[in-house]
Enzyme design. Structure first.
Site, PDB file in Angstrom:
ATOM      1  N   ALA A   1       6.764 -63.190 -55.932  1.00 41.15           N
ATOM      2  CA  ALA A   1       6.730 -61.963 -56.735  1.00 41.15           C
ATOM      3  C   ALA A   1       8.132 -61.722 -57.267  1.00 41.15           C
ATOM      4  CB  ALA A   1       6.284 -60.775 -55.880  1.00 41.15           C
ATOM      5  N   CYS A   2       8.245 -60.987 -58.351  1.00 41.17           N
ATOM      6  CA  CYS A   2       9.561 -60.780 -58.961  1.00 41.17           C
ATOM      7  C   CYS A   2      10.512 -60.130 -57.962  1.00 41.17           C
ATOM      8  CB  CYS A   2       9.436 -59.945 -60.233  1.00 41.17           C
ATOM      9  SG  CYS A   2       9.416 -58.166 -60.001  1.00 41.17           S
ATOM     10  N   LEU A   3      11.794 -60.388 -58.148  1.00 41.04           N
ATOM     11  CA  LEU A   3      12.803 -59.947 -57.184  1.00 41.04           C
ATOM     12  C   LEU A   3      12.890 -58.424 -57.068  1.00 41.04           C
ATOM     13  CD1 LEU A   3      15.679 -62.491 -57.975  1.00 41.04           C
ATOM     14  CD2 LEU A   3      13.967 -62.594 -56.148  1.00 41.04           C
TER      15      LEU A   3
ATOM     16  N   SER B   1      10.614 -56.513 -56.376  1.00 39.78           N
ATOM     17  CA  SER B   1       9.734 -56.081 -55.287  1.00 39.78           C
ATOM     18  C   SER B   1      10.437 -56.090 -53.936  1.00 39.78           C
ATOM     19  CB  SER B   1       8.504 -56.994 -55.222  1.00 39.78           C
ATOM     20  OG  SER B   1       8.874 -58.321 -54.874  1.00 39.78           O
TER      21      SER B   1
END
Length: 277
Positions: free
Chosen positions: A180-182, A184
């Site tokens: 998941a994108c950083l 998060s």
């Protein structure tokens, strides 16, 4: 949805293929993860040059993930459009509100819709699957608002289904850890900056280089909270390893380093949200 959920795996796969064929042309939001890789491969097999991949570069997207995405599309022989979608430039995003993902997805898919129009592509798709319905996902509201399709979810495919089919198709991502994108990695309300994102990126890369497969480093101010898969937690019984990670994280900028005893799980930052948000 209930109807497709009751289908067996082969039937779900046939529903997916039929739905994609009916679309005629498709732009896939491609991150290089398990879901979007599978979706792009199926779309390319069915639609050929009428299926394109669109990947967004930003400070929340690690370079290692981008390079893997580029290499896969090149090997597939599909058209690949790379755009810039810098979330930190979106008003309100860096404040990290609970609906942060809404701002991100709206920005991203607005740009992908533009790419689709420029390339005479009729539909845009994301890689969400049935399992994504079980967590707090404000980004889905933006997906629906912008008319983006979710072929994997609409076919009733779960993450495990996609891994099984990906393995059967020989895709290198069939056992790739979830990503998941950083953004998060931060508790809601904590300011997101490029510096902090860089800290997370370096810390997670260190753990990957040490042989960990599924990792998250959650940023709690001066504290780094490490999540690894359940079966990898026992590696931390090594004092030498703990000392090495602590020292390295200190150099990255964390004053303290802690291990989450429960281990990795998706959406762990959502556990503090009140019901109904």
């Amino acid at each position: 949805m209930k109807q497709v959920m009751n289908l067996n795996l082969d039937q779900k796969f046939n529903v997916l293929r039929l739905n994609i064929e009916r679309m005629g042309s498709l732009a896939v939001a491609f991150s290089g993860g398990v879901d979007s890789t599978f979706l792009l491969k199926v779309a390319h097999d069915i639609l050929g040059s009428r299926a394109i991949a669109v990947t967004a570069r930003s400070s929340t997207y690690p370079e290692r993930e981008f390079r893997e995405a580029v290499d896969f599309v090149k090997g597939l022989g599909a058209k690949h459009v790379v755009i810039v979608s810098e979330e930190l430039d979106i008003e309100g995003f860096s404040d990290n509100p609970v609906n942060r993902c809404y701002f991100c997805k709206k920005e991203l898919f607005t740009k992908i819709n533009n790419v689709a129009r420029e390339n005479n592509i009729e539909h845009v798709a994301d890689g969400s699957n049935v399992d994504d319905l079980g967590d707090y996902r404000p980004g889905m509201a933006a997906v629906e608002e912008l008319g983006v399709t979710s072929p994997l979810r609409e076919a009733g495919l779960t993450k495990e289904d996609i891994r099984v089919l990906s393995k059967d198709m020989g895709l290198p991502t069939w056992d790739k850890p979830a990503f998941a994108c950083l953004s998060s990695r931060f508790p809601y309300g904590q300011k997101i900056t490029r510096e902090k994102l860089g800290m997370i990126d370096r810390a997670e890369q260190l753990l990957l280089d040490l042989g960990f497969k599924q990792v998250r480093v959650r940023h709690h101010g001066e504290v780094a909270r490490i999540e690894v898969s359940s079966e990898e937690r026992s590696k931390f019984f090594s004092i030498d390893l703990m000392d090495r990670i602590y020292t390295s994280f200190k150099e990255i900028g964390f004053s303290y380093t802690a291990l989450d005893l429960k281990g990795y799980r998706t959406g762990s930052m959502n556990e503090t949200l009140k019901a109904g948000k």
